[in-house]
Design an enzyme around this catalytic site. Structure first.
Site, PDB file in Angstrom:
ATOM      1  N   GLY A   7      55.647  -1.375 -39.056  1.00 50.45           N
ATOM      2  CA  GLY A   7      55.907  -1.189 -38.142  1.00 50.45           C
ATOM      3  C   GLY A   7      56.961  -0.321 -37.622  1.00 50.45           C
ATOM      4  O   GLY A   7      57.874  -0.028 -38.632  1.00 50.45           O
ATOM      5  N   GLY A   8      57.499   0.235 -36.485  1.00 43.62           N
ATOM      6  CA  GLY A   8      58.572   1.136 -36.368  1.00 43.62           C
ATOM      7  C   GLY A   8      58.323   2.162 -37.322  1.00 43.62           C
ATOM      8  O   GLY A   8      57.446   2.953 -37.378  1.00 43.62           O
ATOM      9  N   ASP A   9      59.682   2.434 -38.053  1.00 42.20           N
ATOM     10  CA  ASP A   9      59.717   3.614 -39.198  1.00 42.20           C
ATOM     11  C   ASP A   9      59.695   3.034 -40.272  1.00 42.20           C
ATOM     12  O   ASP A   9      60.159   3.767 -41.319  1.00 42.20           O
ATOM     13  CB  ASP A   9      60.841   4.590 -38.825  1.00 42.20           C
ATOM     14  CG  ASP A   9      61.961   3.638 -38.853  1.00 42.20           C
ATOM     15  OD1 ASP A   9      62.307   2.629 -38.825  1.00 42.20           O
ATOM     16  OD2 ASP A   9      63.029   4.564 -38.787  1.00 42.20           O
ATOM     17  N   GLU A  10      59.310   1.914 -40.429  1.00 40.06           N
ATOM     18  CA  GLU A  10      59.212   1.134 -41.976  1.00 40.06           C
ATOM     19  C   GLU A  10      57.681   1.537 -42.713  1.00 40.06           C
ATOM     20  O   GLU A  10      56.745   1.071 -41.988  1.00 40.06           O
ATOM     21  CB  GLU A  10      59.629  -0.245 -41.983  1.00 40.06           C
ATOM     22  CG  GLU A  10      61.202  -0.589 -41.806  1.00 40.06           C
ATOM     23  CD  GLU A  10      61.430  -1.853 -41.959  1.00 40.06           C
ATOM     24  OE1 GLU A  10      62.651  -2.132 -42.231  1.00 40.06           O
ATOM     25  OE2 GLU A  10      60.467  -2.668 -42.095  1.00 40.06           O
TER      26      GLU A  10
ATOM     27  N   LEU B 118      62.658   5.302 -42.739  1.00 41.52           N
ATOM     28  CA  LEU B 118      63.017   6.640 -42.094  1.00 41.52           C
ATOM     29  C   LEU B 118      64.434   6.741 -41.496  1.00 41.52           C
ATOM     30  O   LEU B 118      64.868   6.164 -40.863  1.00 41.52           O
ATOM     31  CB  LEU B 118      61.958   7.307 -41.029  1.00 41.52           C
ATOM     32  CG  LEU B 118      60.661   7.521 -41.579  1.00 41.52           C
ATOM     33  CD1 LEU B 118      59.720   8.113 -40.386  1.00 41.52           C
ATOM     34  CD2 LEU B 118      60.489   8.025 -42.980  1.00 41.52           C
TER      35      LEU B 118
END
Length: 299
Positions: free
Chosen positions: A221-224, A181
């Site tokens: 994880g995160g925005d992946e 993102l």
């Protein structure tokens, strides 16, 4: 009787078929309803006492049909024993049997039957709880706790399956898309992590809704996110999917009264006949995603 009730766990002990291992002529089982003010007919043996799962008051148990089977003159009576353990009061078991003058007496046989039935029901509930807990643990191990999407572990399993299928069938092609993102960090920094979590949950829903049931959306994880397109109609059909996913991500959304817009950088790797190693494809998609992100920043 012990083997019939405790040695087999492929049937429901409420069915009362195990009463065939006792001298009982007929029987029925009443289990307490949730309110504990009525008994529910949960099982019958050689008698039709009423509709299955019908409720009756405690004073109406055992049902009159059992007394019709009993023959007092011949020594047959209706026994009623509790089905109860220290942990739970299940209900009552009623059965027609004969008072025996020899050991074991009929009453003791019925008490023994009620005790073993209690153990079988307790075991059934315990095993159901363990299976439910096992499923929750499996889900927790395979799913992202925030979005509910498959995590890396489950993604690797599905990628491996796709790779094995491609090895067996050279005509089968699949694609791996890695999505990152754009401007997600700005949302976190300005609106807080709670808003960022809401955005990720919404993105998971949007991505999933644009894909087939056979495809997979996973969060690394995160925005992946990673998308596995499990079966391409032609080598370039992934482009239509990419366009649909990009449109879904870029559509504005409302979070805590704020209009939020993010973008997405997508890297793609398509399997090739005879060269469909999922790990290599994931690395290729990752590299392609960073090239796409760098190109976006250059503009």
């Amino acid at each position: 009787l012990g083997i019939a009730l405790l040695g087999r766990h492929t049937y429901d002990p409420r069915a009362l078929d195990w009463l065939g291992s006792t001298p009982a002529l007929a029987g029925c089982l009443g289990l307490w309803t949730a309110e504990n003010d009525h008994l529910e007919l949960a099982g019958e043996y050689r008698v039709t006492a009423g509709a299955p799962y019908a409720e009756m008051s405690v004073t109406a148990f055992p049902p009159p049909e059992l007394f019709g089977v009993a023959d007092g003159a011949d020594g047959d009576v209706v026994f009623v024993v509790p089905v109860r353990s220290p942990a739970r009061d299940w209900g009552m078991l009623a059965a027609v049997g004969r008072i025996q003058s020899t050991t074991p007496p009929g009453r003791e046989m019925m008490n023994h039957s009620g005790s073993l039935l209690t153990k079988a029901l307790d075991y059934q509930v315990t095993m159901a709880a363990l299976r439910e807990q096992e499923e929750r643990l499996r889900t927790a191990a395979m799913r992202d706790h925030l979005t509910g999407l498959p995590n890396r572990l489950l993604l690797e399993d599905r990628l491996a399956r796709a790779g094995m299928r491609a090895t067996r069938d050279p005509s089968f092609r699949f694609a791996v898309l890695l999505l990152d993102l754009d401007r997600f960090k700005a949302v976190n920094d300005t609106l807080g992590h709670a808003a960022g979590d809401l955005l990720l949950i919404e993105m998971a829903h949007r991505l999933t809704s644009r894909l087939r049931r056979s495809d997979t959306v996973a969060r690394l994880g995160g925005d992946e996110f990673v998308v596995l397109i499990d079966g391409l109609t032609d080598p370039d059909s992934y482009k239509t999917v990419c366009a649909a996913l990009q449109a879904a991500v870029c559509e504005p959304m409302e979070i805590d009264g704020h209009t939020v817009e993010v973008g997405v950088s997508i890297g793609v790797a398509v399997s090739q006949p005879g060269a469909s190693d999922p790990d290599r494809m994931l690395r290729e998609a990752d590299a392609a995603m960073y090239r796409a992100k760098s190109a976006t920043r250059g503009h």
